[in-house]
Design a protein around this motif. Sequence first.
Motif, PDB file in Angstrom:
ATOM      1  N   SER A   4      -6.433   9.069  -2.840  1.00  0.00           N
ATOM      2  CA  SER A   4      -5.995   9.190  -3.462  1.00  0.00           C
ATOM      3  C   SER A   4      -5.210   9.483  -4.750  1.00  0.00           C
ATOM      4  O   SER A   4      -5.310   7.973  -5.207  1.00  0.00           O
TER       5      SER A   4
ATOM      6  N   ALA B 271     -11.006   2.864  -0.467  1.00  0.00           N
ATOM      7  CA  ALA B 271     -10.298   4.261   0.872  1.00  0.00           C
ATOM      8  C   ALA B 271     -10.928   5.224  -0.163  1.00  0.00           C
ATOM      9  O   ALA B 271     -10.818   5.130  -0.696  1.00  0.00           O
TER      10      ALA B 271
ATOM     11  N   SER C 209      -6.185   5.510  -4.694  1.00  0.00           N
ATOM     12  CA  SER C 209      -6.604   4.539  -3.186  1.00  0.00           C
ATOM     13  C   SER C 209      -8.100   5.518  -3.949  1.00  0.00           C
ATOM     14  O   SER C 209      -7.763   6.921  -4.561  1.00  0.00           O
TER      15      SER C 209
ATOM     16  N   GLU D 186      -1.052   4.866   6.018  1.00  0.00           N
ATOM     17  CA  GLU D 186      -1.276   4.289   4.289  1.00  0.00           C
ATOM     18  C   GLU D 186      -2.729   4.736   3.682  1.00  0.00           C
ATOM     19  O   GLU D 186      -3.876   4.814   4.404  1.00  0.00           O
ATOM     20  N   ARG D 187      -2.788   3.859   2.637  1.00  0.00           N
ATOM     21  CA  ARG D 187      -3.672   3.983   1.135  1.00  0.00           C
ATOM     22  C   ARG D 187      -4.179   2.574   0.743  1.00  0.00           C
ATOM     23  O   ARG D 187      -2.788   2.713   0.357  1.00  0.00           O
ATOM     24  N   THR D 188      -4.607   2.241   1.626  1.00  0.00           N
ATOM     25  CA  THR D 188      -4.761   0.568   0.085  1.00  0.00           C
ATOM     26  C   THR D 188      -5.253   0.491  -0.997  1.00  0.00           C
ATOM     27  O   THR D 188      -5.989   1.535  -1.576  1.00  0.00           O
TER      28      THR D 188
ATOM     29  N   SER E 169       0.863  -0.951  -0.235  1.00  0.00           N
ATOM     30  CA  SER E 169       0.069   0.053   0.117  1.00  0.00           C
ATOM     31  C   SER E 169       1.198   1.744   0.433  1.00  0.00           C
ATOM     32  O   SER E 169       1.918   1.327   0.404  1.00  0.00           O
TER      33      SER E 169
ATOM     34  N   CYS F 192      -5.553  14.344  -3.291  1.00  0.00           N
ATOM     35  CA  CYS F 192      -6.592  13.652  -2.319  1.00  0.00           C
ATOM     36  C   CYS F 192      -7.683  13.637  -2.159  1.00  0.00           C
ATOM     37  O   CYS F 192      -8.450  15.500  -3.008  1.00  0.00           O
TER      38      CYS F 192
ATOM     39  N   LYS G 116      -9.726  13.222   3.552  1.00  0.00           N
ATOM     40  CA  LYS G 116      -8.634  12.551   4.583  1.00  0.00           C
ATOM     41  C   LYS G 116      -7.888  12.797   3.308  1.00  0.00           C
ATOM     42  O   LYS G 116      -6.990  12.499   2.563  1.00  0.00           O
TER      43      LYS G 116
END
Length: 707
Positions: free
Chosen positions: A324, A321, A346, A314-316, A293, A404, A408
């Motif tokens: 980003s 999610a 994500s 972290e961004r999965t 990720s 993004c 968030k």
Amino acid sequence: MPRQTPLNRTRNIGIMAHIDAGKTTTTERILFYTGITYKIGEVHEGTAVMDWMEQEQERGITITSAATTCFWRDIRINIIDTPGHVDFTAEVERSLRVLDGACAVFDAVSGVEPQSETVWRQADKYRVPRICFINKMDRIGADFKMTLGQIESKLGGNPVAIQLPIGAEDKFKGVIDLVKMKAITYKDETMGADYIVSEIPADMVDEAKEYREKLIEKVSEHDDKLLEKYLGGEEISEEEVKAALRSRVIKSVYDESTAFVVVVCGSAFKNKGVQPMLDAVVDYLPSPLDVPSIKGIDPDAKVTPEQPEAELIERTASDDAPFSSLAFKLMTDPFVGQLTFIRVYSGVLTSGSSVYNATKQRTERVGRLLKMHANKREEIKEVYAGDIAAAVGLKQVSTGDTLCDEKKPIVLESMDFPEPVISLAIEPKTKSDQEKLGVGLAKLMGEDPTFRVKTDEQTGQVVIAGMGELHLEIIVDRLKREFNVEASVGKPQVAYKETLTRPADGEMKYAKQTGGRGQYGHAKIHVFPGEPGTGYVFENEVTQGAIPKEFIKPIDEGIKGALTRGVLAGYPIDDVRVVLYDGSYHDVDSSEMAFKMAGSMAFQDAAKKARPVLLEPIMRVEVVVPKDYMGDVMGDLASRRGRIQSQEDRGGTQIINARVPLSEMFGYATDLRSRTQGRATYSMHFDRYEQAPPNISDEVVKRIQGQ
């Protein structure tokens, strides 16, 4: 609208190689076999889809990385075709930063060439899993095993051949698939779409078994179950071999030392071996789910003495999610304006929605989203995690910015680009071109992070700087064609630097009384020469509050400002360590401005005493020359202050590896051509900065001072 291709059926890959290894030709064949184009474009005819710029078609080289999307075996492949010329290395750098995998193309005759090494190191830097395609197996002198050996010896890779060529040069017919243990042969008269899968030719069975054994040995090395089977003499299935290979190729994201690079071969120009290469891309390169990720920092996190660095978040790779993405390339399109190429890590982005630029901390609206196919575009409504697309309507974005979700926010790691090594003075031919020149240069600088524009304070000239003569030649050509600017350019100038050779002390008391509140700043510094490549290091050793804390940073800023104009010839000073050890302040008159001036002038005072010297850029030059002309070429390199590092014999030609100052290399292409009747080729890469000899240094200083 839901996503059409699941993430595990997506591949983001780049095609990378030395100039002329056949990257664009390979990409053209991929587009043909995946049904994107119905007619094969040829680089030498100027009809290649991916080389869409006029300058690319005229020169037969790739200048700008082009993106496209195709499907193979129901898997979506986003491809970026990158340039091979060293002057456009930034295009490779930014492409590799956002890709999950790469296909390195090698010329079977030349093997691993200098730019192959450069792009390989760039892929190592971003830990990009890769496969290798040994191309041009139909050329005279093609040697699969030599290239395979060089991938290991020169690049430090761990190559695993999953194919062997059947024949070579004009007898090259196809390949042996070592995973399936079958022969794939092509009919010469067709476009290569018709290939025959058959048993391995009798005269190659022993060699195929030997390489199959090596392959099985390699895949079972790090897999206990397969090792048991192998040692027990059991048959290892095709699926098991593929799964083990895939996991070892993807391993380079985590651990370079145990990763594999799968090697296939063929001749893209003769339409042989391209489909099995596509199979290898699908079978062995990772999907966005197979790589770790993406991590970034939270721009809103409060930094405290206990927590001096922002925590990583972290961004999965998931549509659910928060959104980003990274803006990795800017391009001016004559029809839609500025295009911003983004890689989505994500979440989902919809056209017409707002997006937050976390790097610049501002919100912008995305007008349209486009799926690119070289310079053609297809409008889309949404982009999903793992996608590469172009956004229209973003005004304040730069290469490397994070886009993004505002609720968030995250800032992803940007990219590093090399400093320019060559500059030219440029001026418009007419008054009406003046304004257009400024607009054109600003747009080109926004697109290309290795291209810089500045105004020389002493002469008032506009100076453009880039990575090489070809780079600047293309820039001037683009100004003319895209912005209708007629401009005259001066002779190329080398980007020299300065450094200091011995320690010295500097002191400055900056005091001004102008009625009312005055200005007071006082700094004492030690200056030391730094190790090459260390850059500027600032250390604060002020004790007992001789200078208040709030004035330390302005002194540092003042010194940084002084570094941009050296005391010898006005070139930037590099590799220097400065220690601030004492000073004084005034309760009323001291200000940040006064200490900034004191820092700047104290450094200039010290630099004059520290015996400054001139540094010049040294290039790594590799010349491929027929034996008959070798003595002449080596003598010429020596006359250019070149130092020969090594020579080797490769396929009847000599490879000369030398280190030559950039200032001596202008016009070398023409000179080499005339000396060798056009039979020699060379490539040039920046190596490092070295101290210039006194006679050269004196000449440069006199020229600067006499301006």
